[in-house]
Scaffold this active site. Structure first.
Site, PDB file in Angstrom:
ATOM      1  N   ASP A  54     -42.023  21.364  28.473  1.00  0.00           N
ATOM      2  CA  ASP A  54     -40.651  21.300  29.002  1.00  0.00           C
ATOM      3  C   ASP A  54     -40.565  21.692  30.472  1.00  0.00           C
ATOM      4  OD1 ASP A  54     -39.822  20.579  26.432  1.00  0.00           O
ATOM      5  OD2 ASP A  54     -39.559  22.670  25.852  1.00  0.00           O
ATOM      6  N   HIS A  89     -38.577  14.386  26.686  1.00  0.00           N
ATOM      7  CA  HIS A  89     -38.608  14.291  28.154  1.00  0.00           C
ATOM      8  C   HIS A  89     -37.253  13.791  28.633  1.00  0.00           C
ATOM      9  CE1 HIS A  89     -43.287  13.837  28.062  1.00  0.00           C
ATOM     10  NE2 HIS A  89     -42.853  14.943  27.491  1.00  0.00           N
ATOM     11  N   GLN A 124     -46.184  17.790  26.268  1.00  0.00           N
ATOM     12  CA  GLN A 124     -46.433  19.226  26.083  1.00  0.00           C
ATOM     13  C   GLN A 124     -46.956  19.828  27.403  1.00  0.00           C
ATOM     14  OE1 GLN A 124     -47.826  17.012  23.271  1.00  0.00           O
ATOM     15  NE2 GLN A 124     -45.671  17.173  22.824  1.00  0.00           N
TER      16      GLN A 124
HETATM   17  P1  GDP Z   1     -40.240  17.756  29.873  1.00  0.00           P
HETATM   18  O1  GDP Z   1     -40.463  17.827  28.410  1.00  0.00           O
HETATM   19  O2  GDP Z   1     -41.344  18.391  30.637  1.00  0.00           O
HETATM   20  O3  GDP Z   1     -39.947  16.365  30.380  1.00  0.00           O
HETATM   21  O4  GDP Z   1     -38.936  18.650  30.169  1.00  0.00           O
HETATM   22  P2  GDP Z   1     -37.560  18.660  29.329  1.00  0.00           P
HETATM   23  O5  GDP Z   1     -36.812  17.418  29.593  1.00  0.00           O
HETATM   24  O6  GDP Z   1     -37.819  19.020  27.908  1.00  0.00           O
HETATM   25  O7  GDP Z   1     -36.857  19.926  29.959  1.00  0.00           O
HETATM   26  C1  GDP Z   1     -36.513  20.000  31.310  1.00  0.00           C
HETATM   27  C2  GDP Z   1     -34.998  20.203  31.418  1.00  0.00           C
HETATM   28  O8  GDP Z   1     -34.652  20.614  32.710  1.00  0.00           O
HETATM   29  C3  GDP Z   1     -34.207  18.923  31.164  1.00  0.00           C
HETATM   30  O9  GDP Z   1     -32.980  19.245  30.568  1.00  0.00           O
HETATM   31  C4  GDP Z   1     -33.998  18.389  32.571  1.00  0.00           C
HETATM   32  O10 GDP Z   1     -32.868  17.531  32.679  1.00  0.00           O
HETATM   33  C5  GDP Z   1     -33.775  19.676  33.318  1.00  0.00           C
HETATM   34  N1  GDP Z   1     -34.173  19.683  34.727  1.00  0.00           N
HETATM   35  C6  GDP Z   1     -35.191  19.023  35.325  1.00  0.00           C
HETATM   36  N2  GDP Z   1     -35.324  19.405  36.604  1.00  0.00           N
HETATM   37  C7  GDP Z   1     -34.357  20.327  36.826  1.00  0.00           C
HETATM   38  C8  GDP Z   1     -33.994  21.137  37.936  1.00  0.00           C
HETATM   39  O11 GDP Z   1     -34.607  21.109  38.999  1.00  0.00           O
HETATM   40  N3  GDP Z   1     -32.941  21.989  37.783  1.00  0.00           N
HETATM   41  C9  GDP Z   1     -32.263  22.081  36.615  1.00  0.00           C
HETATM   42  N4  GDP Z   1     -31.264  22.945  36.555  1.00  0.00           N
HETATM   43  N5  GDP Z   1     -32.576  21.348  35.543  1.00  0.00           N
HETATM   44  C10 GDP Z   1     -33.614  20.495  35.637  1.00  0.00           C
HETATM   45  P1  IMO Z   2     -42.662  18.308  25.862  1.00  0.00           P
HETATM   46  O1  IMO Z   2     -43.511  17.076  26.029  1.00  0.00           O
HETATM   47  C1  IMO Z   2     -42.351  22.371  24.343  1.00  0.00           C
HETATM   48  C2  IMO Z   2     -44.579  23.285  20.693  1.00  0.00           C
HETATM   49  C3  IMO Z   2     -43.779  23.589  19.447  1.00  0.00           C
HETATM   50  C4  IMO Z   2     -44.720  24.540  18.756  1.00  0.00           C
HETATM   51  C5  IMO Z   2     -46.096  23.958  19.078  1.00  0.00           C
HETATM   52  C6  IMO Z   2     -46.669  23.053  18.005  1.00  0.00           C
HETATM   53  O2  IMO Z   2     -41.215  18.022  25.738  1.00  0.00           O
HETATM   54  O3  IMO Z   2     -43.000  19.313  26.904  1.00  0.00           O
HETATM   55  P2  IMO Z   2     -46.121  20.596  17.166  1.00  0.00           P
HETATM   56  O4  IMO Z   2     -44.868  20.001  16.596  1.00  0.00           O
HETATM   57  O5  IMO Z   2     -46.601  19.892  18.392  1.00  0.00           O
HETATM   58  O6  IMO Z   2     -47.208  20.761  16.145  1.00  0.00           O
HETATM   59  O7  IMO Z   2     -45.708  22.090  17.606  1.00  0.00           O
HETATM   60  O8  IMO Z   2     -45.928  23.210  20.262  1.00  0.00           O
HETATM   61  N1  IMO Z   2     -44.252  21.994  21.345  1.00  0.00           N
HETATM   62  C7  IMO Z   2     -43.566  21.879  22.477  1.00  0.00           C
HETATM   63  N2  IMO Z   2     -42.959  22.820  23.228  1.00  0.00           N
HETATM   64  N3  IMO Z   2     -42.343  21.082  24.740  1.00  0.00           N
HETATM   65  C8  IMO Z   2     -42.972  20.137  23.999  1.00  0.00           C
HETATM   66  O9  IMO Z   2     -43.109  18.858  24.423  1.00  0.00           O
HETATM   67  C9  IMO Z   2     -43.584  20.513  22.791  1.00  0.00           C
HETATM   68  N4  IMO Z   2     -44.251  19.843  21.823  1.00  0.00           N
HETATM   69  C10 IMO Z   2     -44.665  20.768  20.962  1.00  0.00           C
HETATM   70  O10 IMO Z   2     -42.545  24.192  19.752  1.00  0.00           O
HETATM   71  O11 IMO Z   2     -44.643  25.815  19.348  1.00  0.00           O
HETATM   72 MG    MG Z   3     -39.516  18.606  26.697  1.00  0.00          MG
END
Ligand code: GDP
Ligand code: IMO
Ligand code: MG
Length: 436
Positions: A13, A41, A235
């Site tokens: 994330d 994502h 991840q």
């Molecule tokens: P990913 O799994 O690595 O693609 O990340 P996620 O989408 O799960 O989580 C990132 C979160 O942060 C999302 O809700 C994005 O919209 C948000 N986000 C991304 N860049 C920024 C930033 O620079 N500032 C803030 N406040 N939010 C952001």
């Molecule tokens: P993105 O791509 C954050 C975490 C789960 C758990 C561990 C194992 O959005 O960054 P799983 O279901 O993969 O067997 O879970 O990994 N986990 C993530 N945490 N972002 C993710 O993906 C994750 N994908 C799995 O919360 O701790």
């Molecule tokens: Mg994510």
């Protein structure tokens, strides 16, 4: 060919989706190569927010070929729910999506196994996303009970599913029978209707046919044709099955080490790796997290950063930036430069802390421990930095950032030994500062 990879450097994330979307228009192909619908994502542009799970974050540029490569585990129901949701919002998904015929399929039994095994492992739960990821990869490596995308088009598919489903049913019934004495599993049912599963997957196969291809060969041709390929990690490096905080990890190589295995692209074609990390640290699920802030500061970060899981909506655990973990992840993933994300979230703190080493049983650790038990005992040693006030979300130039924010960025860069190339100050595509 010039291959660029986007890799998470923390526990997921880190805003990889945003960076992939930002760089897609400089590429011909975007590839997801590991993980599955455990990923969430987020891409934000034009006032719209999109959440992607299996579909590559490059899908918003229809001229770019999006690929779900061999190392991904595919839940067809999740895939089509996602396609339907994107299509209903006007996003084109046709020949611009390609799915590997070698990728492994998630079946309903994998999710049941996930739910049972994570709560009955005799220790703290991993807290998986319950998407069946671990059990599907287990079957892939075990081979005997695995079913791949290409198998759906073979005449023996029905018999294969019947055979595997029957074995899985017996196995899961036995597991439940043994475990029911220890744990209560009210919502788990092994009442698979095998005929229904065969009918469902036959329908998925028909619908998937238009996308299915030999993606390894396609990518090798892309190499020969000198195409630009962007690899989208899912991840984060600390969740890597081999090099992460085992067993509190996911079941694939989610650090830079997984790019070649999952895609089929030889290593010498990966020309650049961009590591993505938040300006602080988060983690979802179980496992050690030395810099966790289980207090008001952590709550403030969670609220301001909207730190709730994209997939499971669970509150993310929040903490200070951990430079020991990030340096390890950046080295492990072979990172050339870094995207430092969500910097705006840290405005308004009088001071900020960065963890520069750990104390484990009275010993100072400058490196990331290999044993989770040591990481659990690790007491962070912090460097304290002055915070800054004000809203960063409209800042477009590095020089316009508050001087304490610039100092914070500079210290992170020094501590992890990598150049910061991208700074993100908001979720939108536009809220990005490129440092050339
Ligand atoms: P990913 O799994 O690595 O693609 O990340 P996620 O989408 O799960 O989580 C990132 C979160 O942060 C999302 O809700 C994005 O919209 C948000 N986000 C991304 N860049 C920024 C930033 O620079 N500032 C803030 N406040 N939010 C952001
Ligand atoms: P993105 O791509 C954050 C975490 C789960 C758990 C561990 C194992 O959005 O960054 P799983 O279901 O993969 O067997 O879970 O990994 N986990 C993530 N945490 N972002 C993710 O993906 C994750 N994908 C799995 O919360 O701790
Ligand atoms: Mg994510």
């Amino acid at each position: 060919m010039s291959g660029t990879a986007i890799i998470g450097l923390q526990w997921g994330d880190e805003a990889k989706g945003k960076v992939v979307d930002l760089l897609t228009d400089q590429n011909d192909v975007v590839v997801r190569y590991q993980g599955g619908a455990n990923a969430g994502h987020t891409v934000v542009f034009g006032g719209e927010k999109y959440k992607l799970s299996l579909i590559p974050s490059g899908i918003f540029r229809p001229d770019v070929q999006s690929i779900i490569a061999t190392g991904v585990v595919i839940d067809p129901k999740s895939l089509f729910d996602e396609i339907d949701s994107l299509t209903s919002r006007g996003i084109l998904i046709a020949k611009n999506l390609m799915i590997s015929d070698r990728a492994h399929l998630i079946f309903p039994w994998h999710k049941v196994e996930d739910a049972i095994l994570d709560r009955s492992n005799g220790r703290e739960a991993i807290g998986t996303t319950m998407r069946g990821i671990g059990p599907c990869y287990q079957d892939k490596v075990g081979r005997s009970l695995a079913i791949r995308v290409g198998d759906m088009y073979k005449s023996e598919f029905r018999n294969r599913v019947q055979h595997v489903a029957t074995i899985k049913k017996q196995y899961i019934d036995r597991l439940i029978c043994d475990l029911d004495k220890e744990i209560h599993l009210p919502e788990i049912s092994t009442d698979f209707n095998i005929e229904q599963i065969i009918a469902d997957y036959t329908g998925y196969a028909d619908r998937m046919r238009q996308y299915v291809n030999d993606t390894t060969n396609y990518l090798l041709d892309a190499v020969d044709a000198d195409k630009r390929v962007l690899f989208e990690g899912a991840q984060g490096s600390l969740l890597d099955i081999d090099h992460g905080t085992f067993p509190f990890v996911t079941s694939s190589n989610s650090s830079g080490t997984g790019i070649c295995a999952g895609s089929g692209i030889p290593p010498q074609f990966i020309k650049k790796i961009i590591g993505v990390m938040k300006a602080y640290t988060t983690r979802v699920g179980g496992g050690p997290f030395p810099t966790e802030l289980d207090n008001e500061i952590g709550d403030t970060i969670r609220k301001k950063g909207n730190e709730y899981g994209t997939v499971t909506k669970r509150p993310r655990r929040c903490g200070w930036f951990d430079a020991v973990a990030a340096r390890y992840a950046a080295r492990l993933s072979g990172v050339d430069s870094v995207g430092l994300m969500l910097l705006d979230v840290l405005s308004g703190h009088e001071i900020l802390r960065i963890c520069t080493s750990y104390n484990v049983n009275g010993r100072e650790f400058n490196h990331f421990p290999s044993q989770t038990e040591d990481l659990r005992l690790a007491m962070p040693n912090y460097e304290t930095l002055p915070g800054w006030e004000g809203d960063l979300t409209n800042i477009k130039n590095y020089n316009d950032l508050p001087s304490n924010a610039k100092y914070y960025i500079q210290r992170i860069s020094e501590l992890i030994g990598k150049k910061i190339e991208i700074i993100s100050v908001g979720a939108d595509r536009e809220q990005t500062i490129f440092c050339r």
